[in-house]
Motif scaffolding. Structure first.
Motif, PDB file in Angstrom:
ATOM      1  N   SER A 228       0.812  -1.218   0.000  1.00 28.15           N
ATOM      2  CA  SER A 228       0.000   0.000   0.000  1.00 28.15           C
ATOM      3  C   SER A 228       0.842   1.263   0.000  1.00 28.15           C
ATOM      4  CB  SER A 228      -0.936   0.013   1.219  1.00 28.15           C
ATOM      5  OG  SER A 228      -0.193   0.154   2.427  1.00 28.15           O
ATOM      6  N   HIS A 229       2.134   1.156   0.327  1.00 31.74           N
ATOM      7  CA  HIS A 229       2.996   2.343   0.331  1.00 31.74           C
ATOM      8  C   HIS A 229       3.331   2.757  -1.097  1.00 31.74           C
ATOM      9  CE1 HIS A 229       4.257   3.170   4.575  1.00 31.74           C
ATOM     10  NE2 HIS A 229       3.596   2.040   4.712  1.00 31.74           N
ATOM     11  N   ARG A 230       3.556   4.007  -1.275  1.00 33.91           N
ATOM     12  CA  ARG A 230       3.843   4.523  -2.602  1.00 33.91           C
ATOM     13  C   ARG A 230       5.086   3.840  -3.180  1.00 33.91           C
ATOM     14  NH1 ARG A 230       4.957  10.861  -4.142  1.00 33.91           N
ATOM     15  NH2 ARG A 230       5.229  10.540  -6.375  1.00 33.91           N
ATOM     16  N   GLY A 231       4.933   3.237  -4.349  1.00 34.65           N
ATOM     17  CA  GLY A 231       6.040   2.537  -4.977  1.00 34.65           C
ATOM     18  C   GLY A 231       6.246   1.133  -4.459  1.00 34.65           C
ATOM     19  N   GLY A 232       5.464   0.708  -3.468  1.00 34.52           N
ATOM     20  CA  GLY A 232       5.620  -0.644  -2.925  1.00 34.52           C
ATOM     21  C   GLY A 232       4.891  -1.664  -3.773  1.00 34.52           C
ATOM     22  N   TRP A 233       5.382  -2.875  -3.818  1.00 33.97           N
ATOM     23  CA  TRP A 233       4.716  -3.938  -4.560  1.00 33.97           C
ATOM     24  C   TRP A 233       5.158  -5.302  -4.062  1.00 33.97           C
ATOM     25  CZ3 TRP A 233       8.532  -6.791  -6.775  1.00 33.97           C
ATOM     26  CH2 TRP A 233       9.663  -6.147  -7.266  1.00 33.97           C
ATOM     27  N   ILE A 234       4.387  -6.303  -4.421  1.00 29.93           N
ATOM     28  CA  ILE A 234       4.687  -7.695  -4.081  1.00 29.93           C
ATOM     29  C   ILE A 234       4.843  -8.467  -5.385  1.00 29.93           C
ATOM     30  CG2 ILE A 234       3.919  -9.774  -2.883  1.00 29.93           C
ATOM     31  CD1 ILE A 234       4.450  -7.419  -1.019  1.00 29.93           C
ATOM     32  N   ARG A 235       5.934  -9.187  -5.515  1.00 25.92           N
ATOM     33  CA  ARG A 235       6.133 -10.037  -6.690  1.00 25.92           C
ATOM     34  C   ARG A 235       6.325 -11.474  -6.225  1.00 25.92           C
ATOM     35  NH1 ARG A 235      10.478 -11.668 -10.257  1.00 25.92           N
ATOM     36  NH2 ARG A 235      12.036 -10.526  -9.062  1.00 25.92           N
TER      37      ARG A 235
ATOM     38  N   ASP B 116      -3.679  -5.702 -10.197  1.00 26.47           N
ATOM     39  CA  ASP B 116      -2.719  -5.608  -9.091  1.00 26.47           C
ATOM     40  C   ASP B 116      -3.381  -5.845  -7.740  1.00 26.47           C
ATOM     41  OD1 ASP B 116      -0.732  -5.053 -10.906  1.00 26.47           O
ATOM     42  OD2 ASP B 116      -0.801  -2.879 -10.620  1.00 26.47           O
ATOM     43  N   SER B 117      -4.668  -5.523  -7.632  1.00 29.32           N
ATOM     44  CA  SER B 117      -5.359  -5.657  -6.341  1.00 29.32           C
ATOM     45  C   SER B 117      -5.732  -7.104  -6.018  1.00 29.32           C
ATOM     46  CB  SER B 117      -6.626  -4.804  -6.335  1.00 29.32           C
ATOM     47  OG  SER B 117      -7.609  -5.347  -7.210  1.00 29.32           O
ATOM     48  N   ILE B 118      -5.674  -7.970  -7.011  1.00 28.62           N
ATOM     49  CA  ILE B 118      -6.064  -9.371  -6.792  1.00 28.62           C
ATOM     50  C   ILE B 118      -4.882 -10.108  -6.183  1.00 28.62           C
ATOM     51  CG2 ILE B 118      -6.854 -11.491  -7.914  1.00 28.62           C
ATOM     52  CD1 ILE B 118      -8.244  -9.761  -9.988  1.00 28.62           C
ATOM     53  N   GLN B 119      -4.818 -10.086  -4.867  1.00 30.19           N
ATOM     54  CA  GLN B 119      -3.758 -10.719  -4.096  1.00 30.19           C
ATOM     55  C   GLN B 119      -4.392 -11.430  -2.904  1.00 30.19           C
ATOM     56  OE1 GLN B 119      -0.558 -10.727  -4.861  1.00 30.19           O
ATOM     57  NE2 GLN B 119      -0.296  -9.047  -6.319  1.00 30.19           N
ATOM     58  N   ARG B 120      -3.898 -12.606  -2.602  1.00 29.72           N
ATOM     59  CA  ARG B 120      -4.494 -13.386  -1.509  1.00 29.72           C
ATOM     60  C   ARG B 120      -4.345 -12.700  -0.164  1.00 29.72           C
ATOM     61  NH1 ARG B 120       0.030 -18.148  -1.902  1.00 29.72           N
ATOM     62  NH2 ARG B 120       0.383 -17.175  -3.919  1.00 29.72           N
ATOM     63  N   PHE B 121      -3.271 -11.906   0.037  1.00 30.80           N
ATOM     64  CA  PHE B 121      -3.064 -11.272   1.336  1.00 30.80           C
ATOM     65  C   PHE B 121      -4.033 -10.122   1.569  1.00 30.80           C
ATOM     66  CE2 PHE B 121       0.175  -9.517  -1.587  1.00 30.80           C
ATOM     67  CZ  PHE B 121      -0.235  -8.192  -1.625  1.00 30.80           C
ATOM     68  N   ASN B 122      -4.800  -9.716   0.545  1.00 29.82           N
ATOM     69  CA  ASN B 122      -5.823  -8.689   0.737  1.00 29.82           C
ATOM     70  C   ASN B 122      -7.054  -9.244   1.446  1.00 29.82           C
ATOM     71  OD1 ASN B 122      -4.555  -6.412  -0.320  1.00 29.82           O
ATOM     72  ND2 ASN B 122      -5.101  -6.932  -2.416  1.00 29.82           N
ATOM     73  N   VAL B 123      -7.110 -10.549   1.632  1.00 30.61           N
ATOM     74  CA  VAL B 123      -8.220 -11.165   2.366  1.00 30.61           C
ATOM     75  C   VAL B 123      -7.832 -11.221   3.839  1.00 30.61           C
ATOM     76  CG1 VAL B 123      -9.681 -13.211   2.600  1.00 30.61           C
ATOM     77  CG2 VAL B 123      -8.883 -12.503   0.340  1.00 30.61           C
ATOM     78  N   GLN B 124      -8.281 -10.233   4.600  1.00 31.49           N
ATOM     79  CA  GLN B 124      -7.967 -10.150   6.022  1.00 31.49           C
ATOM     80  C   GLN B 124      -9.178 -10.440   6.906  1.00 31.49           C
ATOM     81  OE1 GLN B 124      -4.784  -9.600   7.347  1.00 31.49           O
ATOM     82  NE2 GLN B 124      -4.193  -9.903   5.205  1.00 31.49           N
ATOM     83  N   LYS B 125     -10.359 -10.499   6.311  1.00 34.56           N
ATOM     84  CA  LYS B 125     -11.578 -10.887   7.022  1.00 34.56           C
ATOM     85  C   LYS B 125     -12.492 -11.591   6.029  1.00 34.56           C
ATOM     86  CE  LYS B 125     -13.555  -6.225   6.536  1.00 34.56           C
ATOM     87  NZ  LYS B 125     -12.412  -5.661   5.811  1.00 34.56           N
ATOM     88  N   GLN B 126     -13.537 -12.261   6.522  1.00 33.37           N
ATOM     89  CA  GLN B 126     -14.355 -13.091   5.648  1.00 33.37           C
ATOM     90  C   GLN B 126     -15.014 -12.282   4.536  1.00 33.37           C
ATOM     91  OE1 GLN B 126     -14.304 -16.475   6.104  1.00 33.37           O
ATOM     92  NE2 GLN B 126     -15.264 -16.523   4.079  1.00 33.37           N
ATOM     93  N   GLU B 127     -15.396 -11.047   4.840  1.00 31.60           N
ATOM     94  CA  GLU B 127     -16.035 -10.211   3.823  1.00 31.60           C
ATOM     95  C   GLU B 127     -15.088  -9.897   2.672  1.00 31.60           C
ATOM     96  OE1 GLU B 127     -16.068  -9.666   7.022  1.00 31.60           O
ATOM     97  OE2 GLU B 127     -18.188 -10.058   7.504  1.00 31.60           O
ATOM     98  N   ASP B 128     -13.789  -9.969   2.926  1.00 31.31           N
ATOM     99  CA  ASP B 128     -12.822  -9.689   1.857  1.00 31.31           C
ATOM    100  C   ASP B 128     -12.830 -10.775   0.781  1.00 31.31           C
ATOM    101  OD1 ASP B 128     -12.044  -7.365   3.099  1.00 31.31           O
ATOM    102  OD2 ASP B 128     -10.329  -8.260   4.126  1.00 31.31           O
ATOM    103  N   VAL B 129     -13.303 -11.975   1.129  1.00 33.73           N
ATOM    104  CA  VAL B 129     -13.434 -13.032   0.115  1.00 33.73           C
ATOM    105  C   VAL B 129     -14.434 -12.585  -0.948  1.00 33.73           C
ATOM    106  CG1 VAL B 129     -14.139 -15.422  -0.307  1.00 33.73           C
ATOM    107  CG2 VAL B 129     -12.835 -14.851   1.746  1.00 33.73           C
ATOM    108  N   TYR B 130     -15.536 -11.961  -0.505  1.00 36.78           N
ATOM    109  CA  TYR B 130     -16.545 -11.472  -1.447  1.00 36.78           C
ATOM    110  C   TYR B 130     -16.001 -10.305  -2.265  1.00 36.78           C
ATOM    111  CZ  TYR B 130     -19.209 -14.000   2.109  1.00 36.78           C
ATOM    112  OH  TYR B 130     -19.647 -14.950   3.001  1.00 36.78           O
ATOM    113  N   TRP B 131     -15.207  -9.448  -1.610  1.00 36.63           N
ATOM    114  CA  TRP B 131     -14.584  -8.326  -2.334  1.00 36.63           C
ATOM    115  C   TRP B 131     -13.625  -8.843  -3.406  1.00 36.63           C
ATOM    116  CZ3 TRP B 131      -9.377  -7.240  -2.728  1.00 36.63           C
ATOM    117  CH2 TRP B 131      -9.055  -6.030  -3.342  1.00 36.63           C
TER     118      TRP B 131
END
Length: 360
Positions: free
Chosen positions: A112-119, A230-245
């Protein structure tokens, strides 16, 4: 480039992934060295050089108020490194050969930081990178926690260490097997992350459809597609509702992008037939592989769309059926649920591409 080359790797013969808190001795006799060498014979000489260019100039206006942050002193930040909660300072960890444990939310924070990314490098390992550093090699362990070699975090700037320290936890679940294979055995796992497979499979489906139906496009481009991908990352699921997101993001990437005009030209439905994007695609596929096989191919995408509806409406009884269809347990680890959802979508795109190619 001409001449001889030689590559040497040093790893541990015996790595025990079940050890709760492994510490590796760099002078151990258990280390094993492997090397290979060869010669380059060519008629050309290739000149290698770095090419750089100016990116942009940007003025950053100061905020109205300056937030004051406590500063423990560079190198004095402490991290939990033992199962009983004992800590060591970053300076002490610089010369250590051990791992640290973090909640997987740290990956979302770094990205989420400016210029940050996960590969992603393998299914369970990757690089977490701020904008101005090479990146930190991480792994996901059996409990969904993040492992990082301690000295990699200890050598970061102090404000980056603060971010990692906020997610630091006691050792739990051992060290990621794939991370140990890469860093200690020097034998990286031959696996692929679902995030890496997803966009590749999407492109396969687009290409296969165009080959089977010249002049027609399966998907329409839309503004912001790169941000969605870019937003489709497994670590973005932090609660059950995030699965739907996450299901909603997958829907935007494929289902809502389907070119209905092109599909209708192929299917030619009756005037009174109201077919949505998924039903149109299923009709097209049925002409290639038959109605039963087409139904099986589209079932995962129907399930993802059902989960997507739960992001906007109150979840109904059909949510349980959709989760069962794609083999996701609501009681499972959230990061595994996210990874499974992405993998199911990638596999569906790939199978759809194969269906179009098979007939040709």
């Amino acid at each position: 480039m001409l001449g001889d080359w030689k590559v040497s790797t040093v790893g541990y013969e015996d790595v025990f992934p079940n050890d709760d808190v492994p510490v590796f001795d760099p002078c151990s006799d258990e280390r094993e060295m492997k090397s290979s060498e060869s010669k380059i014979k060519a008629n050309k000489v290739v000149k290698c050089m770095d090419v750089a260019k100016f990116y942009r100039t940007e003025w950053l206006n100061p905020p109205k108020t300056q937030r004051r942050m406590p500063f423990d002193g560079e190198g004095n930040l402490k991290f939990i490194c033992e199962a009983d909660g004992r800590e060591k300072s970053a300076r002490a960890l610089e010369d250590s050969n051990r791992y640290l444990w973090f909640r997987n939310g740290v990956l979302k924070e770094v990205a989420s930081h400016r210029g940050g990314w996960i590969r992603w490098l393998t299914r369970e390992t990757g690089l977490a990178k701020f904008h101005d550093e090479p990146g930190i090699h991480f792994g996901i362990n059996s409990l969904g926690h993040v492992n990082v070699f301690a000295k990699d975090v200890a050598k970061l700037e102090w404000w980056k260490q603060e971010i990692w320290r906020a997610y630091n936890i006691s050792p739990d679940g051992g060290v990621s097997e794939e991370l140990l294979a890469s860093q200690q055995k020097c034998d990286p796992a031959k696996t692929a992350a679902p995030e890496s497979l997803l966009l590749r499979a999407r492109q396969e489906a687009i290409f296969a459809f165009s080959c089977a139906n010249p002049g027609k496009l399966l998907l329409k481009n839309f503004e912001g597609i790169n941000q969605v991908g870019d937003s489709i990352q497994r670590f973005n699921v932090q609660k059950q509702e995030d699965v739907y997101w996450l299901a909603k993001q997958l829907t935007r990437l494929f289902i809502e992008s389907l070119n209905q005009e092109a599909l209708r030209e192929i299917v030619k439905p009756k005037k009174d037939e109201k077919l949505g994007s998924l039903k149109l695609l299923e009709r097209v596929l049925s002409s290639y592989v038959g109605s039963e096989a087409a139904y099986r191919l589209m079932s995962p995408l129907h399930a993802i769309y059902t989960l997507r509806m739960a992001d906007s409406h109150i979840p109904g009884a059909d949510i349980a059926d959709a989760m069962r269809e794609i083999d996701i347990s609501p009681q499972g680890q959230l990061i595994r649920q996210g990874g499974r959802l992405i993998y199911v979508a990638a596999r569906a795109f790939h199978e759809i591409a194969r269906a179009f190619v098979a007939k040709n």
